[in-house]
Design an enzyme around this catalytic site. Sequence first.
Site, PDB file in Angstrom:
ATOM      1  N   VAL A 165       0.837  -1.206   0.000  1.00  0.00           N
ATOM      2  CA  VAL A 165       0.000   0.000   0.000  1.00  0.00           C
ATOM      3  C   VAL A 165       0.869   1.252   0.000  1.00  0.00           C
ATOM      4  CG1 VAL A 165      -1.783   1.272   1.239  1.00  0.00           C
ATOM      5  CG2 VAL A 165      -1.845  -1.230   1.184  1.00  0.00           C
ATOM      6  N   ILE A 229       5.994   3.806   0.677  1.00  0.00           N
ATOM      7  CA  ILE A 229       5.144   2.883   1.421  1.00  0.00           C
ATOM      8  C   ILE A 229       4.363   3.632   2.489  1.00  0.00           C
ATOM      9  CG2 ILE A 229       5.146   0.825   2.901  1.00  0.00           C
ATOM     10  CD1 ILE A 229       7.921   0.175   1.651  1.00  0.00           C
ATOM     11  N   HIS A 230       3.096   3.300   2.617  1.00  0.00           N
ATOM     12  CA  HIS A 230       2.320   3.829   3.738  1.00  0.00           C
ATOM     13  C   HIS A 230       2.945   3.300   5.029  1.00  0.00           C
ATOM     14  CE1 HIS A 230      -0.949   4.516   6.551  1.00  0.00           C
ATOM     15  NE2 HIS A 230      -1.513   5.299   5.650  1.00  0.00           N
ATOM     16  N   PRO A 231       3.091   4.139   6.076  1.00  0.00           N
ATOM     17  CA  PRO A 231       3.709   3.662   7.322  1.00  0.00           C
ATOM     18  C   PRO A 231       3.096   2.362   7.850  1.00  0.00           C
ATOM     19  CG  PRO A 231       3.406   6.031   7.420  1.00  0.00           C
ATOM     20  CD  PRO A 231       2.734   5.575   6.151  1.00  0.00           C
ATOM     21  N   GLY A 233       1.963   0.005   6.128  1.00  0.00           N
ATOM     22  CA  GLY A 233       2.302  -1.100   5.231  1.00  0.00           C
ATOM     23  C   GLY A 233       3.760  -1.519   5.334  1.00  0.00           C
TER      24      GLY A 233
END
Length: 338
Positions: A165, A229-231, A233
Amino acid sequence: MLVLRPVELTDLPQLQQLARDSLVGVTSLPDDSERLRSRILESCASLDKDVEKHGPENYFFVLEDLTARRLVGCSEVLATAGFNEPFYSLRNRHFTSASRELNIEHGVPALSLCHDLNGHTLLRGFHIDDDLVRTEFSELLSRARLLFIAAHSQRFADVVITEIVGYSSDEGQSPFWDAVGKHFFDLPYTEAERLCGLESRTFLAELMPQYPIYVPMLPQAAQDCIGRIHPDGQEAFDILEREGFETNSYIDLFDGGPTLYARTSNVLTIAQSLTATAQAVSSIDARGRYLVSNDALKGYRAIVAELDYQAGHPVGLSADMCRALNVTDGSPIRLIDL
């Protein structure tokens, strides 16, 4: 004790709660009872099929707290991405232009809509309760899928991929979506992801630009999201990176998140998992912590266990472990150290 097992139709109410709590961008886990019911039935049908090579099958697993009788996570394996409809992504590669008269050659990164990743096995749908993040149970939820692939290799492709994500704000704003996708759909990022979960990404992807998007022409905030990257994810990324997965030139077409890629035979858990037989014992002089699974199909189970493994000898399991894995003396098991 926590055990990973295939999803069942009776899991639907709890699975929908997991969907409500999941990260925006995990489109394979929609908060919709009918869509989730369909996914459960697809998984059950996949396990019922006699499969000689990978096809459209989807294997949906849940992580259950046996004491509380509560689901605390889920993950999936799609045997073949793009089998029934194209699996779209964006290819991020340099476009080179040159002028012989000026003796100038210049490379510009460009994003092109493609379905190059069709035919690969896809890991998706990873979600775990917040209080279990960065524990051995995250490893179980992610890597037990790989033990399943190792046990049933004919059901899967020679390459495994996963999409991580990409970045979005706490308010659900995605700079990448706002700079690219939003121009073609008058939808916020969260709504586009929701529609992908309920339907498919194909109908949205087909409306995306068919010509290359030159990266330097995007706002800097969007450029910064490419491969970011989303944290939330990061853990999913870290686990698979340790497995030998690598980033490549493909990103998610909605949020710009990275795609990870590995040859199936090179994935650590698949290549280095050990096989043994189970033996029920009253006590264990534990020498290490392992992920342990049976080699069943419909009755697949996997747990975290502290064991005394010795090559060539049966592996001693407590009564609780045997029950969780649904094994008896002499049953085949598979394990990999944590």
